[in-house]
Design a protein around this motif. Structure first.
Motif, short mmCIF file in Angstrom:
data_model
loop_
_atom_site.label_atom_id
_atom_site.label_comp_id
_atom_site.label_asym_id
_atom_site.label_seq_id
_atom_site.Cartn_x
_atom_site.Cartn_y
_atom_site.Cartn_z
N ASP A 174 -9.22 64.03 17.85
CA ASP A 174 -8.86 64.80 18.85
C ASP A 174 -9.71 66.00 19.00
O ASP A 174 -9.24 66.90 18.20
N SER B 71 -8.78 68.74 20.62
CA SER B 71 -7.94 69.74 20.58
C SER B 71 -7.47 70.30 19.34
O SER B 71 -7.38 71.43 18.94
N LEU B 72 -7.89 69.27 18.02
CA LEU B 72 -7.84 69.79 16.57
C LEU B 72 -8.86 70.80 16.43
O LEU B 72 -8.52 71.88 15.82
N GLU C 232 -10.50 72.57 18.72
CA GLU C 232 -10.13 73.93 19.42
C GLU C 232 -9.11 74.74 18.58
O GLU C 232 -9.17 75.84 18.74
N ALA C 233 -8.12 73.66 18.00
CA ALA C 233 -6.84 74.76 17.57
C ALA C 233 -7.50 75.44 16.17
O ALA C 233 -7.06 76.50 15.83
#
Lengths: 295, 355
Positions: free
Chosen positions: A191, A193-194, A196-197
């Motif tokens: 993912d 977004s991981l 990005e996190a």
């Protein structure tokens, strides 16, 4: 019990089991059997395991072949040579394959399909022909040396063929797709977004990679490494065609025992030891992957 | 000085303009909501504040510092992702500690902060669980704790309640405001759910097609929408399009199909003859069986939707225009389907819109 009765379940498990028993276990047992026999002139060129003796039957098994491969350090050096070359090829494939897989996983649409297609394109040509092609590229009058001389980078042709370099090159070239594809598999389901996190929480790109991307793609790394390491360990064609006089790899030794010396029992013993040695990393990796699944 | 200052930010993706010259100020300690339909550019704006997108033009200031060119990891901002984006290979404590580890704090301080955060979101005792062992609501709390652990100046929340079921959403909404008050961090929420925006935020900015179309307190947005679009998007509304005309006392609106002009709120100052719309919230509409004194619209009840605390009554005028009225409690029970009714509202409770 839902859906399937006992017969169905038995069939479901039984068919692949039977397949493995027939085409994997049985040949392996035959090889083990040959490895316990003695070499002889005849057809087949080894002594039978059970000999008729005074109306009874006697077991004629010997561990002499195993003794031979442990006593003669040629075999040990060949095993270690294979291990060294295969480990090096695995490491290089990982180093080259990871960025490639990453780039493919991050690309979109047609571009992604095209890149994947290019990775698989070599499989459309015979493996043997592709290895032969490298001879034409690497030989003293080959493509690469001609280019280097034309560019003035070297005066005399470089020794690129029939040495450790060409064997390593051949291994990396041949097995790179087997590294890229499982890596791509695990990177493409990661993912975004991981990542990005991780950046959002203050991780610089390298820290984010080491802390998030790398650990989450370990199953892909393990699968790719095994797919390269195991065939590379037993590889015969590449050292035979691209290797030099001092290239010592177990696949080539095995071939020589079989076809040049016609010593089937020793060849079988070499193969049995190789399979036993391969089982170790395989089981370890399977353990690791199962643990990853449970987590 | 505002904590977050966006000055003329624009972002294009190919031919589409996701964010179009947006300027916005978020005050320190505010619970700010960016509200808009999907595709209005609110998420792109949020990602520009977080540092995942760079604006094509315009600047972003956080606490007076220009962060426009700073990478995400260098901004004093943390984000709670819509998908929560919890690291699946780390336990709850590992997730919360991730940001603190990047600051190279010593172990004891990290452990203390993790415990503090777990207590804040009432997840103490779950430190060793993996994300996949948690329920959706628990994951949401961990994501919040992880984003708050570094005590950012600004917390960005991307649709924080969207993944929760209705009952949990109401509880979490309350908790979220409670936590925001306790930690005193400025929250910026992005949502397409107007109920969520109105109930948690101290200030709302409504976005549409890349632009901010109205900002204000939730009540202001709801009671005094600045345009037809805001009136329609935020809550339910009856919109009457017409032309302004001089009435008995002040202006009135001539609506096609209505027998008499619709009275407008006192003090409406607009040129006669201009096109305008009148927005009337369903709960302002009063229904009666007999014609009341003054302005009223004759209609028949086409359906009644029971909502628990009240009912929404759908009406059709003689000309076939649809009308909604919200009646609290059991007030709707006296109106049967197909019954003729009269609908009216206090003129001052309606809003004239020209945009």
């Amino acid at each position: 019990m839902t859906g399937m009765g006992w017969t169905g379940r038995l069939l479901l498990i039984g068919v692949p089991f039977l397949w493995l028993a027939l085409f994997f276990l049985l040949p392996l047992l035959i090889v083990v059997k040959i490895s316990l026999a003695q070499s002889t002139i005849g057809i087949p060129p080894y002594t039978p395991l059970l000999v008729d003796h005074d109306g009874g039957r006697e077991l004629h098994a010997t561990l002499a072949n195993f003794a031979l491969i442990t006593n003669d350090d040629l075999y040990l050096r060949a095993y270690l040579g294979s291990l060294g070359n295969a480990a090096m090829a695995t490491a290089l494939c990982l180093l080259i394959g990871y960025p490639v897989a990453y780039a493919i996983a991050r690309s979109q649409g047609v571009r992604r399909h095209l890149l994947l297609f290019l990775v698989m394109l070599p499989f459309w040509t015979s493996f043997l022909i592709r290895v032969y092609a490298w001879i034409a590229i690497l030989e003293p009058n080959g493509l690469l040396n001609q280019c280097l001389i034309a560019l003035g980078l070297t005066a005399a042709p470089l020794p690129l063929l029939n040495n450790e370099f060409s064997v390593e090159l051949g291994l990396v070239y041949s097995y790179l797709p087997f590294m890229i594809l499982p890596l791509y598999g695990s990177l493409s389901v990661l993912d975004p977004s991981l990542i990005e996190a991780a950046a959002d929480l203050g991780a610089r790109p390298l820290q984010g990679f080491l802390g998030v991307t790398l650990p989450l793609t370990l199953p892909g790394i393990a699968a790719g490494s095994l797919l390269v390491l195991i065939p590379a360990l037993g590889e015969f064609v590449i050292p035979d065609l691209l290797g030099g006089p001092d290239t010592l790899m177990i696949g080539k030794v095995l071939w020589d025992e079989f076809f040049n010396n016609r010593d089937w029992p020793v060849a079988a013993a070499v193969a049995v030891v190789l399979v036993a040695a391969l089982a170790v990393p395989l089981l370890a990796a399977q353990r690791f992957l199962e643990r990853g699944h449970a987590a | 000085m505002a904590l977050l200052e966006i000055d003329g930010a624009s972002k294009r993706f190919g031919a589409t303009t996701a964010v179009d010259d947006v300027s916005l100020n978020v005050e320190r300690g505010a619970f700010y909501a960016l509200l808009g339909p999907s595709g209005c550019g609110k998420t792109t704006l949020l990602r520009m504040i977080a540092g995942f997108e760079t604006p094509d033009s315009g600047r972003i200031f956080i606490d007076g510092i220009d962060v426009t060119g700073l990478p995400a990891y260098a901004r004093p901002v943390n984000m709670m992702f819509q998908s929560y984006a919890l690291f699946p290979h780390m336990d709850v404590a590992g997730n919360i500690a991730f940001g603190l580890r990047q600051e190279r704090l010593d172990r004891r301080r990290i452990a203390a902060r993790v415990d503090e955060m777990l207590a804040l979101v009432q997840m103490s005792g779950y430190a060793r669980r993996r994300p996949h062992e948690l329920s959706g609501g628990q994951r949401q709390r961990v994501a919040l704790a992880r984003a708050l652990a570094k005590m950012p100046k600004l917390l960005l929340l991307d649709a924080p309640l969207a993944a929760l079921d209705r009952k949990l959403r109401a509880e979490t909404r309350l908790e979220l405001t409670g936590i925001q008050e306790r930690v005193g961090i400025t929250f910026l929420v992005v949502t397409h759910d107007q109920e969520e925006a109105l109930s948690v935020a101290s200030c709302v900015a409504v976005m549409d097609r890349g632009r901010v179309v109205q900002t204000g307190a939730p009540a202001e947005i709801y009671e005094r929408p600045a345009s037809r679009l805001v009136a329609d998007f935020v809550g339910e509304v009856n919109l009457f399009e017409g032309e302004l005309t001089a009435g008995f006392n002040g202006l009135a609106l001539v609506v096609a199909g209505f027998r008499e002009p619709v009275p407008l709120p006192c003090g409406t100052r607009l040129p006669e003859g201009a096109a305008a719309a009148l927005a009337v919230r369903p709960e302002k509409v009063v229904l009666s069986h007999a014609p009341p004194a003054g302005f009223a619209i004759a209609a028949t009840v086409s359906s009644i939707g029971y909502l628990g605390g009240g009912s929404i009554v759908h009406l059709a005028t003689e000309q076939g225009m649809a009308l909604k009225a919200y009646l609290p409690g059991a007030a709707a029970s006296s109106f049967g389907r197909g019954a003729p009714v009269w609908a009216t509202w206090p003129p001052d409770e309606a809003v004239v819109l020209t945009q």
